[in-house]
Scaffold this motif. Structure first.
Motif, PDB file in Angstrom:
ATOM      1  N   GLY A 246      42.877   8.900  84.354  1.00 42.36           N
ATOM      2  CA  GLY A 246      41.551   8.362  84.137  1.00 42.36           C
ATOM      3  C   GLY A 246      40.415   9.352  84.245  1.00 42.36           C
ATOM      4  N   ARG A 247      40.735  10.631  84.484  1.00 35.51           N
ATOM      5  CA  ARG A 247      39.693  11.645  84.610  1.00 35.51           C
ATOM      6  C   ARG A 247      39.855  12.694  83.516  1.00 35.51           C
ATOM      7  NH1 ARG A 247      39.457  12.969  91.148  1.00 35.51           N
ATOM      8  NH2 ARG A 247      39.014  10.825  91.834  1.00 35.51           N
ATOM      9  N   ASP A 248      38.717  13.253  83.069  1.00 35.32           N
ATOM     10  CA  ASP A 248      38.765  14.297  82.049  1.00 35.32           C
ATOM     11  C   ASP A 248      39.431  15.541  82.619  1.00 35.32           C
ATOM     12  OD1 ASP A 248      37.355  12.483  80.606  1.00 35.32           O
ATOM     13  OD2 ASP A 248      35.503  13.642  80.485  1.00 35.32           O
ATOM     14  N   ASN A 249      40.509  15.978  81.958  1.00 31.31           N
ATOM     15  CA  ASN A 249      41.217  17.170  82.384  1.00 31.31           C
ATOM     16  C   ASN A 249      40.797  18.383  81.561  1.00 31.31           C
ATOM     17  OD1 ASN A 249      43.380  18.510  83.912  1.00 31.31           O
ATOM     18  ND2 ASN A 249      44.394  18.661  81.920  1.00 31.31           N
ATOM     19  N   GLN A 250      40.638  18.183  80.270  1.00 26.84           N
ATOM     20  CA  GLN A 250      40.155  19.218  79.357  1.00 26.84           C
ATOM     21  C   GLN A 250      39.175  18.550  78.408  1.00 26.84           C
ATOM     22  OE1 GLN A 250      44.034  20.167  77.805  1.00 26.84           O
ATOM     23  NE2 GLN A 250      44.088  22.110  78.889  1.00 26.84           N
ATOM     24  N   ALA A 251      38.133  19.278  78.014  1.00 29.24           N
ATOM     25  CA  ALA A 251      37.137  18.653  77.149  1.00 29.24           C
ATOM     26  C   ALA A 251      36.480  19.686  76.241  1.00 29.24           C
ATOM     27  CB  ALA A 251      36.073  17.940  77.978  1.00 29.24           C
ATOM     28  N   ALA A 252      36.094  19.212  75.060  1.00 29.58           N
ATOM     29  CA  ALA A 252      35.271  19.979  74.124  1.00 29.58           C
ATOM     30  C   ALA A 252      33.931  19.272  73.993  1.00 29.58           C
ATOM     31  CB  ALA A 252      35.953  20.077  72.765  1.00 29.58           C
ATOM     32  N   ASN A 253      32.842  20.032  74.069  1.00 27.85           N
ATOM     33  CA  ASN A 253      31.489  19.473  73.982  1.00 27.85           C
ATOM     34  C   ASN A 253      30.810  19.997  72.725  1.00 27.85           C
ATOM     35  OD1 ASN A 253      31.302  18.089  76.701  1.00 27.85           O
ATOM     36  ND2 ASN A 253      31.824  20.168  77.350  1.00 27.85           N
TER      37      ASN A 253
ATOM     38  N   SER B 116      42.031  17.801  47.681  1.00 29.94           N
ATOM     39  CA  SER B 116      42.070  18.238  49.081  1.00 29.94           C
ATOM     40  C   SER B 116      40.791  17.861  49.807  1.00 29.94           C
ATOM     41  CB  SER B 116      42.293  19.751  49.173  1.00 29.94           C
ATOM     42  OG  SER B 116      41.205  20.453  48.592  1.00 29.94           O
ATOM     43  N   ILE B 117      40.912  17.785  51.119  1.00 28.07           N
ATOM     44  CA  ILE B 117      39.792  17.521  52.021  1.00 28.07           C
ATOM     45  C   ILE B 117      39.835  18.582  53.109  1.00 28.07           C
ATOM     46  CG2 ILE B 117      38.786  15.917  53.693  1.00 28.07           C
ATOM     47  CD1 ILE B 117      40.085  13.643  52.055  1.00 28.07           C
ATOM     48  N   ARG B 118      38.702  19.222  53.353  1.00 22.55           N
ATOM     49  CA  ARG B 118      38.638  20.307  54.334  1.00 22.55           C
ATOM     50  C   ARG B 118      37.790  19.873  55.521  1.00 22.55           C
ATOM     51  NH1 ARG B 118      37.610  26.611  53.009  1.00 22.55           N
ATOM     52  NH2 ARG B 118      39.815  26.334  52.511  1.00 22.55           N
ATOM     53  N   LEU B 119      38.376  19.951  56.721  1.00 22.68           N
ATOM     54  CA  LEU B 119      37.677  19.604  57.952  1.00 22.68           C
ATOM     55  C   LEU B 119      37.859  20.728  58.972  1.00 22.68           C
ATOM     56  CD1 LEU B 119      38.879  15.909  58.462  1.00 22.68           C
ATOM     57  CD2 LEU B 119      36.711  16.653  57.462  1.00 22.68           C
ATOM     58  N   PHE B 120      36.833  20.986  59.764  1.00 23.54           N
ATOM     59  CA  PHE B 120      36.992  21.844  60.928  1.00 23.54           C
ATOM     60  C   PHE B 120      37.361  20.951  62.105  1.00 23.54           C
ATOM     61  CE2 PHE B 120      35.736  24.114  64.722  1.00 23.54           C
ATOM     62  CZ  PHE B 120      36.216  25.387  64.465  1.00 23.54           C
ATOM     63  N   VAL B 121      38.460  21.273  62.784  1.00 23.65           N
ATOM     64  CA  VAL B 121      38.982  20.435  63.868  1.00 23.65           C
ATOM     65  C   VAL B 121      39.077  21.266  65.147  1.00 23.65           C
ATOM     66  CG1 VAL B 121      40.909  19.005  64.645  1.00 23.65           C
ATOM     67  CG2 VAL B 121      40.259  19.010  62.224  1.00 23.65           C
ATOM     68  N   ALA B 122      38.448  20.780  66.205  1.00 21.16           N
ATOM     69  CA  ALA B 122      38.463  21.465  67.503  1.00 21.16           C
ATOM     70  C   ALA B 122      39.346  20.715  68.483  1.00 21.16           C
ATOM     71  CB  ALA B 122      37.049  21.580  68.065  1.00 21.16           C
ATOM     72  N   SER B 123      40.034  21.463  69.330  1.00 22.30           N
ATOM     73  CA  SER B 123      40.855  20.874  70.387  1.00 22.30           C
ATOM     74  C   SER B 123      40.086  20.913  71.699  1.00 22.30           C
ATOM     75  CB  SER B 123      42.173  21.643  70.536  1.00 22.30           C
ATOM     76  OG  SER B 123      41.942  22.896  71.161  1.00 22.30           O
ATOM     77  N   ALA B 124      40.636  20.282  72.729  1.00 21.69           N
ATOM     78  CA  ALA B 124      39.993  20.312  74.046  1.00 21.69           C
ATOM     79  C   ALA B 124      40.338  21.587  74.808  1.00 21.69           C
ATOM     80  CB  ALA B 124      40.423  19.092  74.861  1.00 21.69           C
ATOM     81  N   ARG B 125      41.311  22.344  74.313  1.00 18.43           N
ATOM     82  CA  ARG B 125      41.770  23.540  75.031  1.00 18.43           C
ATOM     83  C   ARG B 125      41.014  24.803  74.658  1.00 18.43           C
ATOM     84  NH1 ARG B 125      48.400  23.045  74.954  1.00 18.43           N
ATOM     85  NH2 ARG B 125      48.544  21.085  76.136  1.00 18.43           N
ATOM     86  N   GLY B 126      40.095  24.698  73.706  1.00 14.51           N
ATOM     87  CA  GLY B 126      39.331  25.880  73.314  1.00 14.51           C
ATOM     88  C   GLY B 126      39.619  26.360  71.912  1.00 14.51           C
TER      89      GLY B 126
END
Length: 211
Positions: A77-84, A133-143
């Protein structure tokens, strides 16, 4: 990065069969539209009542569709890794790694793309025949963060349900191959998602359960 028109699905919750490696459980994807053009998206997976997966994305809806502000991978229930996603500063920062990434137009996180991609297709389905095609930039929570190019494979089925399949091929070792089957009869929402890491590691499959 291109910016696409979007037609977002209405709020709802959908149940999936979850498989991660050899472990099988169930998952719930919840999509909530909040006041003042905000959203909350939550994917929670369980096996025998124990939490296996807990991802949360929240932010706003803007001209490019889903605009994440925070993506978190949770434990207990707590944020362990996050992207802002710091839109005022034009950058993506992380709870652990100290480096930053530029915040590109239409950028998504590892959860929000699962509804942003259907919204793009739903806005103009005639544009997405095989080979488009569809192009997206995708970020993870790990950096991490990378451009994901989804190529339309064409009509397919999931069980007996007609679907539109798109695939993102990995670009290097330890990258992710992502396959998604969209439901043309239901806002192009995901019927099945299969993510397979290259170079080892357990894959993850979400298979929507019949209503």
């Amino acid at each position: 990065m291109p910016v696409y028109a979007t037609l977002l699905a209405p709020a709802g919750r959908w149940l999936y069969r979850l498989q991660r490696g050899v472990v099988v459980g169930d998952a719930e994807l919840q999509w909530v539209l909040t006041a003042e053009a905000g959203y909350a998206l939550h994917l929670q997976g369980r096996v025998a009542g124990l939490s296996l997966l807990d991802w949360a994305s929240q932010g706003q809806i803007d001209a490019a569709g889903i605009a994440p502000e925070r993506f978190a991978v949770r434990r207990r229930g707590r944020d362990n890794q996050a992207a802002n996603f710091q839109r005022g500063a034009g950058k993506i920062t992380f709870s652990g790694p100290t480096h930053e990434l530029p915040l590109l137009p239409g950028a998504q996180d590892r959860l929000s793309w699962m509804l942003q991609l259907p919204a793009i297709v739903a806005a103009a389905p005639e544009r997405f025949a095989a080979g488009a095609s569809i192009r997206l930039f995708v970020a993870s929570a790990r950096g991490g963060g990378d451009v994901w190019d989804f190529v339309v494979q064409g009509p397919d089925t999931v069980g007996a349900t007609p679907a539109l399949k798109l695939v993102r091929e990995p670009q290097r070792l330890y990258d992710t191959r992502a396959e998604i089957w969209l439901d043309p009869a239901d806002h192009f929402l995901p019927l099945r998602i299969l993510q397979t890491p290259t170079g080892g590691g357990a894959g993850m499959e979400l298979l929507r359960e019949a209503r």
